[in-house]
Design an enzyme around this catalytic site. Structure first.
Site: not given
Length: 720
Positions: A338, A424, A452
């Site tokens: 990244k 979640e 969610r």
């Protein structure tokens, strides 16, 4: 193994002589351009290859050496673009080579590529005809910061939330088969090691093998939320070695696949004991050594790990995957860095995941020092204060410790901090389990992401009356991330749940007080929602709400549950009286609107009240405002079905509207998705700024309204 090596040959990788021939001078120049020992950092002075790319089809004739240089040019094009607009930089830099390889190998958009979350799609946007529009990225009227189907045919599936790509790719693959189309097509899902922590990914993979559809899952492992996938390479420890790259290419090659198929056929002739032993040999040779056992058990043909920045290996592996027969789903495990290629991003702890505008040469972020604290930091400080006095206080977040402020809490109380990944649903039920045992969980999740876990919110928490304290950051409109990240619906979807207390602070002092309040609630779940961005500051607090503070209070104080407050009384001796009842941080705009109305109309008095709570609703306050005023306006940073509807429901049932003497109007977010822009621009578009509140009151009073060129105030309501 010798037989396997004999089956392996360069032609099987689909490498023509033109692609394997290295343009030595160009490669040498490219290497020189990439050597950057320290600042100032700068990319290539020209982009000769990128300038020739209007669509991915323009890549098809490039050699591998040219693809490498194109990647270098594309990386710096991305860096320069994001430096001017801000955005998700680190994730985009990590997939530059992958993006080039996918568009080179596959026939996009006929072969759909679905990007999970899709905050890494900036290089993809540049290669798919949107290069000239990159200066508008995440701006009003400009390019979305995520994949968006209405924006380009190359954006096969819109995203913004995570863990959806495999399900979408599978659905598209099955649809292609159901339509009976002749041409062979491959659906590709690109999912990161953060998104793959979500359970939906495994639900989709489990179903993919059952449906036996032609999909390719590319698991982008960048070391941020890594699964135990074996050999580390570009994920942060050592580069992927040549042996790993060679064996991955070997496993992907058609001769090796053919050999395995023949071997499996022969193996069936042996007794079951020998068959099982041979199967274990294959598993250990390809699965356990490379880390793919989990995916193999889910029915995927696993390949990897592969260096996701090494085009010499990545391209032929993708070509072999493309050309392989059969419909068994494939999972290609790649390792990437990244922030790859930009030293400031590589050195940063968050790899420049999300950045404001910045100076390319130094990496310095161009942000003015905040004059007031953010609501997020006020929450974090308040939670730390509570936890310092009570060891049962814990914090939970779902892969957003920095965004929610839980990282700050975690530095102080690491053993009481739980980041469960992008999960979640698990976060909510995990919090419920903690609450059962007497722990006081504060579950901090963005408003948009709590959607969610709605089933868990109702079934695992509310029905059982468990005192889980939900902290909903990013409530209301959030700015440049656009409609997938707005916290538009929490008031509606939480407000209809029985037995939950729901509050929204108008300012940072109220936020501290509400933190203390929900901490003391032990007989029901509570939810506290607040917006993104900076709080008001002492000067504004004293001016608008007459707090009379020289400094912020050291501690919050508990508020009475379900009781609001009047922050500004209407002046006396007037012929018309207006009440503005606000929930949340539109209170400041409401006070400004009240001042403007009274300043322009001597016969009008305006009361402004802060509801504080949506549940329990302060019905005594609502009744008083209804009885003492000619007009009652509710204002909130949420959709229809929220606070205003609860107030109107009470007024209707209480008969306050029967005589026709009270004019009541709810002001909510319009029935539309509001695109990227600044928060100020978005609230103007939504019709929830000071001038719209003022105009609504004047129109109900029959007074002249001047809104200039504004649109929403003059439109008919979208919902009656």
């Amino acid at each position: 193994m010798s037989l396997l090596l004999g089956l392996y040959s360069a032609p099987s990788l689909g490498l023509g002589s033109a692609r394997t021939a290295c343009a030595t001078s160009r490669a040498h120049a490219c290497m020189q351009q990439q050597q950057q020992p320290g600042p100032p950092y700068a990319g290539p002075r020209s982009t000769p290859l990128l300038d020739t790319v209007s669509t991915p089809n323009d890549l098809k004739g490039f050699s591998l050496a040219e693809l490498k240089q194109l990647s270098h040019e594309l990386r710096w094009e991305t860096i320069n673009a994001v430096s001017k607009t801000g955005g998700h930089l680190g994730s985009s830099l990590g997939v530059v080579e992958l993006t080039v390889a996918l568009h080179y190998v596959f026939n996009t958009p006929a072969d759909p590529v679905i990007w999970d979350v899709s905050h890494q799609v900036y290089p993809h946007k540049i290669l798919t005809g949107r290069r000239e529009r990159m200066p508008t990225l995440r701006q009003a009227g400009g390019l979305s910061g995520f994949a968006k189907r209405s924006e380009s045919e190359y954006d096969a599936f819109g995203a913004g939330h995570s863990t959806t790509s495999i399900s979408a790719a599978l659905g598209m693959a099955v649809a292609h088969e159901l339509r009976g189309l002749d041409q062979e097509r491959t659906s590709v899902a690109v999912i990161g090691d953060g998104a793959i922590t979500g359970g939906m990914a495994y639900e989709a993979m489990n179903n993919a093998a059952y449906l036996n559809s032609r999909i390719v899952v590319i698991y982008n492992d960048n070391g941020q939320v890594s699964l135990p996938t074996g050999t580390p390479s570009a994920g942060g420890t050592v580069p992927a070695g040549s042996l790993s790259a060679y064996t991955s290419r070997l496993i992907a090659s058609k001769p090796f696949q053919d050999f395995r198929d023949i071997a499996k056929s022969i193996n069936r002739l042996f007794p079951s004991e020998i068959q099982q032993a041979n199967a274990k040999i294959d598993e250990y040779a390809r699965g356990m050594v490379s880390g793919g056992t989990l995916f193999e058990e889910l029915g995927f043909y696993y390949i990897g790990p592969v260096d996701g920045h090494d085009l010499d290996n990545l391209v032929p592996i993708l070509e072999n995957i493309r050309d392989r027969g059969g419909k068994q789903p494939v999972l290609l495990h790649i390792k990437t860095d990244k922030g790859k290629g930009y030293p400031p991003a590589e050195a940063a702890s968050d790899k420049y995941h999300g950045v404001p505008k910045f100076e390319v040469a130094t990496g310095k972020k161009l942000t003015a020092p905040a004059k007031t604290p953010s609501y997020t930091s006020v929450f974090a400080d308040s939670l730390i204060d509570l936890a310092a006095a009570d060891r049962s206080v814990v914090a939970i977040t779902a892969a957003m410790p920095g965004g929610t402020g839980v990282d700050k809490f975690g530095k102080r109380f690491p053993k009481r901090t739980f980041d469960v990944g992008i999960a979640e649903q698990h976060a909510v039920t995990f919090a419920a389990g903690l609450a059962v045992e007497g722990i006081k969980p504060f579950c901090a999740i963005y408003s948009t992401f709590l959607q969610r876990a709605y089933d868990q919110l109702i079934h695992d928490v509310a029905i059982q009356k468990l005192p889980v304290r939900f902290i909903l950051d990013r409530a209301g409109l959030v700015g440049n991330d656009g409609p997938t990240h707005h916290g538009s619906f929490d008031l509606a979807y939480i407000g209809c749940i029985p037995g939950i207390a729901l509050c929204a602070p108008s300012d940072e002092v109220e936020l501290r007080n509400m933190m203390r309040t929900i901490y003391e609630v032990d007989d029901k779940p509570t939810a506290l929602r607040y917006p993104r961005g900076s709080a008001l500051g002492l000067d504004v607090l004293n001016d608008l709400f007459e707090y009379g503070l020289d400094e912020y209070p050291a501690r919050g104080k508990a508020l009475p549950l379900g009781k609001g407050r009047v922050v500004r009384g209407a002046r006396e001796d007037v012929s018309s009286r207006v009440a503005i009842l606000s929930l949340g941080t539109r209170l400041a705009e409401s006070v400004l609107a009240a001042r403007a109305i009274e300043g322009a109309h001597a016969d009008v008095g305006v009361t402004v009240a802060d509801a504080r709570w949506m549940k329990p609703l302060d019905t005594a306050l609502v009744a008083r405002l209804a009885e003492e005023h000619d007009v009652l306006i509710t204002v909130e940073e949420g959709s229809i079905g929220g606070f205003g509807d609860h107030v109107l429901h009470y007024l209707s049932l209480g008969g306050f509207l029967d005589e026709g003497t009270l004019k009541a109007r709810p002001m909510v977010l319009p029935d539309k998705y509001i695109e990227a822009g600044s928060m100020g621009e978005q609230y103007e578009e939504a019709g929830l700024s000071q001038r719209f509140i003022e105009a609504t009151a004047l129109r109900l009073l029959g007074k002249p309204v001047s809104m200039g060129s504004s649109s929403l105030a003059d439109e008919e309501p979208t919902i009656a």
